[in-house]
Design a protein around this motif. Sequence first.
Motif, PDB file in Angstrom:
ATOM      1  N   GLY A 246     -11.046   8.044  61.379  1.00 31.14           N
ATOM      2  CA  GLY A 246     -11.452   8.701  62.611  1.00 31.14           C
ATOM      3  C   GLY A 246     -11.688   7.697  63.722  1.00 31.14           C
ATOM      4  N   LEU A 247     -12.192   8.171  64.829  1.00 27.84           N
ATOM      5  CA  LEU A 247     -12.434   7.317  65.982  1.00 27.84           C
ATOM      6  C   LEU A 247     -13.542   6.306  65.705  1.00 27.84           C
ATOM      7  CD1 LEU A 247     -12.329  10.081  68.730  1.00 27.84           C
ATOM      8  CD2 LEU A 247     -10.677   8.200  68.504  1.00 27.84           C
TER       9      LEU A 247
ATOM     10  N   SER B 139     -17.598  18.638  67.686  1.00 22.90           N
ATOM     11  CA  SER B 139     -17.914  18.638  66.255  1.00 22.90           C
ATOM     12  C   SER B 139     -17.506  19.978  65.659  1.00 22.90           C
ATOM     13  CB  SER B 139     -19.416  18.406  66.043  1.00 22.90           C
ATOM     14  OG  SER B 139     -19.724  18.397  64.661  1.00 22.90           O
ATOM     15  N   VAL B 140     -16.664  19.920  64.662  1.00 28.41           N
ATOM     16  CA  VAL B 140     -16.172  21.139  64.008  1.00 28.41           C
ATOM     17  C   VAL B 140     -17.122  21.503  62.866  1.00 28.41           C
ATOM     18  CG1 VAL B 140     -14.248  22.182  62.776  1.00 28.41           C
ATOM     19  CG2 VAL B 140     -13.811  20.504  64.589  1.00 28.41           C
ATOM     20  N   PRO B 141     -17.559  22.764  62.779  1.00 26.16           N
ATOM     21  CA  PRO B 141     -18.483  23.163  61.713  1.00 26.16           C
ATOM     22  C   PRO B 141     -17.782  23.294  60.366  1.00 26.16           C
ATOM     23  CG  PRO B 141     -17.901  25.067  63.046  1.00 26.16           C
ATOM     24  CD  PRO B 141     -17.277  23.871  63.711  1.00 26.16           C
TER      25      PRO B 141
ATOM     26  N   ARG C 175     -18.502  13.118  61.853  1.00 23.04           N
ATOM     27  CA  ARG C 175     -19.752  12.570  61.340  1.00 23.04           C
ATOM     28  C   ARG C 175     -20.611  12.013  62.471  1.00 23.04           C
ATOM     29  NH1 ARG C 175     -18.532   6.892  60.662  1.00 23.04           N
ATOM     30  NH2 ARG C 175     -16.285   6.520  60.830  1.00 23.04           N
ATOM     31  N   PRO C 176     -21.919  11.970  62.277  1.00 24.51           N
ATOM     32  CA  PRO C 176     -22.814  11.425  63.303  1.00 24.51           C
ATOM     33  C   PRO C 176     -22.484   9.970  63.600  1.00 24.51           C
ATOM     34  CG  PRO C 176     -24.049  12.567  61.581  1.00 24.51           C
ATOM     35  CD  PRO C 176     -22.641  12.439  61.083  1.00 24.51           C
TER      36      PRO C 176
ATOM     37  N   PRO D  25     -15.923  16.954  54.989  1.00 27.61           N
ATOM     38  CA  PRO D  25     -15.799  17.147  56.436  1.00 27.61           C
ATOM     39  C   PRO D  25     -14.496  16.659  57.055  1.00 27.61           C
ATOM     40  CG  PRO D  25     -17.129  15.215  55.992  1.00 27.61           C
ATOM     41  CD  PRO D  25     -16.793  15.814  54.649  1.00 27.61           C
ATOM     42  N   SER D  26     -13.708  15.913  56.324  1.00 25.45           N
ATOM     43  CA  SER D  26     -12.532  15.290  56.910  1.00 25.45           C
ATOM     44  C   SER D  26     -11.429  16.303  57.188  1.00 25.45           C
ATOM     45  CB  SER D  26     -11.993  14.199  55.974  1.00 25.45           C
ATOM     46  OG  SER D  26     -10.838  13.600  56.528  1.00 25.45           O
ATOM     47  N   LEU D  27     -10.945  16.305  58.426  1.00 29.30           N
ATOM     48  CA  LEU D  27      -9.831  17.164  58.809  1.00 29.30           C
ATOM     49  C   LEU D  27      -8.580  16.312  59.013  1.00 29.30           C
ATOM     50  CD1 LEU D  27     -11.329  19.607  61.484  1.00 29.30           C
ATOM     51  CD2 LEU D  27     -10.488  20.216  59.220  1.00 29.30           C
TER      52      LEU D  27
END
Length: 247
Positions: free
Chosen positions: A124-125, A138-140, A86-87, A146-148
Amino acid sequence: MPTDRVQPAYVLVRPQMGENIGAAARAMWNFGLDRMRIVDPRDGWPNQKAVVMASGAGRLLDEAQVVPTTADALADCTFVLATTARPRGLTKPVYSPERAMELIAQKTAAGEKCAVMFGPERSGLENDDIAQANGIISVPVNPEFPSLNLAQCVLLTAYEWQRQTGQVAAEVMEMGKHEWADHREVEALANHFEQRLEEAGFFYPDAKAESMKTAFRNMWSRMPLTRADAQTFHGALRQLLRGRDKS
């Protein structure tokens, strides 16, 4: 002992579950990466659940560097990329996984020490972590989801690393025990096929016979035939002839 292969360190920042650490180790080792650094794991270290999940990659866990802070994990690095979905409102270059690992491959080959950071599973970080990185990966992914998973993200970047540094063929043909038919064998098959069609009266009318034969020859030349394929076709044609004679 770690391998001699030049590679980046994979830094897991405050990972929460031992299973995910183990799965991350397994994903790394799938692609020849074995430099793991773990920052302040939530459930302490060593972690038996991580060992079980790592399966054959347990050596990475034994050799992992466990440190209290992100700064400690990155202390000897000259180029660091952080993964985030995320941004973050930070002014940094954002790379696709492919471009990110291309850059890291170039820099490690030039003697730089590089690292890829991954955040805890739930959030996340943090921005404080990302602020210590030179750029972002950034993964598309689907913007609605969006969470991996930690190990998935590790696997994805490790795969891109292998693509950039290994001999990865875009396409190969698995031949098994077979060999390609040479031109002489394909020509013999074409002649046999043409002969049987001639006997069956297929090439009609006469004015079109040559163009029909040329079309068949062109078809045979396009086919990637093995010697076994050619023999199978010969056998099928002979069997059809036997069936016709019996009738």
